[in-house]
Motif scaffolding. Structure first.
Motif, PDB file in Angstrom:
ATOM      1  N   ILE A 151       0.837  -1.200   0.000  1.00 43.73           N
ATOM      2  CA  ILE A 151       0.000   0.000   0.000  1.00 43.73           C
ATOM      3  C   ILE A 151       0.872   1.250   0.000  1.00 43.73           C
ATOM      4  O   ILE A 151       0.611   2.218  -0.734  1.00 43.73           O
ATOM      5  N   MET A 173      -8.395   0.411  -3.862  1.00 49.38           N
ATOM      6  CA  MET A 173      -7.252   1.269  -3.552  1.00 49.38           C
ATOM      7  C   MET A 173      -7.681   2.704  -3.277  1.00 49.38           C
ATOM      8  O   MET A 173      -6.856   3.628  -3.336  1.00 49.38           O
ATOM      9  N   TYR A 195      -4.307  -7.306   1.717  1.00 47.91           N
ATOM     10  CA  TYR A 195      -3.578  -6.787   0.559  1.00 47.91           C
ATOM     11  C   TYR A 195      -2.315  -7.605   0.297  1.00 47.91           C
ATOM     12  O   TYR A 195      -1.818  -7.644  -0.828  1.00 47.91           O
TER      13      TYR A 195
END
Length: 276
Positions: A151, A173, A195
Motif C-alpha cells: 500500500i 485502492m 492486501y
C-alpha cells in the motif's frame, strides 16, 4: 473422553472436536482478545460452536493475543461459562506452532501468516522468544508486513505500471476506504494482511520476488538467526505465507547457515496428534 482443540489466529479459528468415535471440525472468526471483548468471544462460541458440539471434558485453546494472564483469562472465562464441566487450558498460538512443528523435539518454530512470530523450543516449553512487535512495529515476513509495504509503495508511485494497474483491479485502492479501515476498523492487521495476498498472486513478477526475498530475509536475519545456537536446530514453519513461499525461505535459511525443516500450512492435524 471428549476433547476440543482450537487454533485461533488473527483471521480465523479452527476447532477440532472428538468424542469417542465421533470427530468434527468447525471454523469461526479469529478470537483475538486484543480485538474482542469477553462478550463478543462468548457470542461467537454460542452462535457458531455450541449448536454442533456436545459435552466436552477437555479444552485446549491456542490463540494469537493470548500472551498475558489477563488475556488468557478472558478466553478461559468465555469457554468455561459455555462448557461448565470442561477443564480449560489457554495458551499462546506460538506454543501451538512449536507443538505442531516439533512435538517433543527441540528446535526453532516460526509462524508466517497474517502476522509473524517465532521461538526456541526445548521439546516441552518455549525457552527463548524474540518479540514480533506486531504489525505496526514488526511482523517481518507476514501478510500484514507485505500488505503495509504494498500500500505504501502504491501511494508513493513506486510500483511498476503493470503492478499498479493490477492492484487497482484486484483491490479497493481508494485512500478513503483504506484510511477508514485503518482508523475505524477493529481488525486492522487482518485488513492490511488482505492486501498481502496480492504478492502471492503475482509471486513470479521480478519486482514482487524482490519484495518477498527482502521481507523473508529480514525475518531470518533479524530474528531467527539470533536465537542461541540457531545453527544447531532445524527451523520449522506454520502458516499460509510460509507454506506458499517455502522455496525462497529455504534458500535464505541456507544462506544464513540454518537448516530448514517442515513447512505446515495448517497446524491442527499435528496438534490433534500431540493431544490424542
Amino acid at each position: 473422553m471428549s476433547i476440543l482443540i482450537a487454533d485461533s489466529g488473527a483471521t480465523k479459528t479452527e476447532w477440532y472436536y472428538q468424542s469417542g468415535s465421533v470427530t468434527q471440525t468447525d471454523q469461526t472468526e479469529g478470537l483475538n482478545p486484543y480485538y474482542h471483548s469477553a462478550d463478543s468471544i462468548g457470542s461467537v462460541i454460542e452462535k457458531e460452536l455450541l449448536p454442533t458440539v456436545d459435552v466436552v471434558d477437555e479444552i485446549y485453546f491456542y490463540g494469537a493475543g493470548c500472551d498475558s494472564e489477563a488475556k488468557k483469562k478472558m478466553i478461559e472465562q468465555a469457554l468455561s461459562q459455555r462448557f461448565s464441566t470442561a477443564e480449560v487450558q489457554v495458551h499462546h498460538d506460538l506454543l501451538a506452532a512449536a507443538r505442531a512443528c516439533l512435538g517433543n523435539e527441540a528446535g526453532i518454530a516460526c509462524i508466517l501468516g497474517t502476522g509473524s512470530n517465532s521461538c526456541l523450543y526445548d521439546g516441552s516449553a518455549i525457552v527463548e522468544h524474540i518479540p514480533s512487535l506486531a504489525f505496526i512495529l514488526g511482523d517481518e515476513g507476514s501478510a500484514a508486513y507485505f500488505g503495509k509495504q504494498l500500500i505504501n509503495r502504491y501511494f508513493r508511485d513506486e510500483l511498476p505500471d503493470d503492478l499498479q494497474n493490477a492492484l487497482r483491479e484486484e483491490h479497493n485502492m481508494s485512500l478513503n476506504y483504506i484510511t477508514t479501515n485503518l482508523y475505524d476498523g477493529s481488525q486492522k492487521s487482518r485488513f492490511i494482511a488482505s492486501y498481502g495476498a496480492f504478492l502471492g498472486n503475482h509471486a513470479e513478477h521480478p519486482y514482487i520476488r524482490k519484495m518477498l526475498y527482502k521481507g523473508f530475509e529480514n525475518f531470518v536475519r533479524r530474528i531467527v538467526a539470533k536465537y542461541s545456537n540457531a545453527a544447531d536446530y532445524e527451523v520449522r514453519f506454520v502458516g499460509s505465507v510460509a507454506y506458499a513461499h517455502q522455496q525462497v525461505i529455504k534458500e535464505i535459511l541456507q544462506e544464513h547457515g540454518l537448516t530448514a525443516g517442515l513447512f505446515i500450512r495448517h497446524p491442527m492435524e499435528r496438534l490433534v496428534e500431540y493431544h490424542t
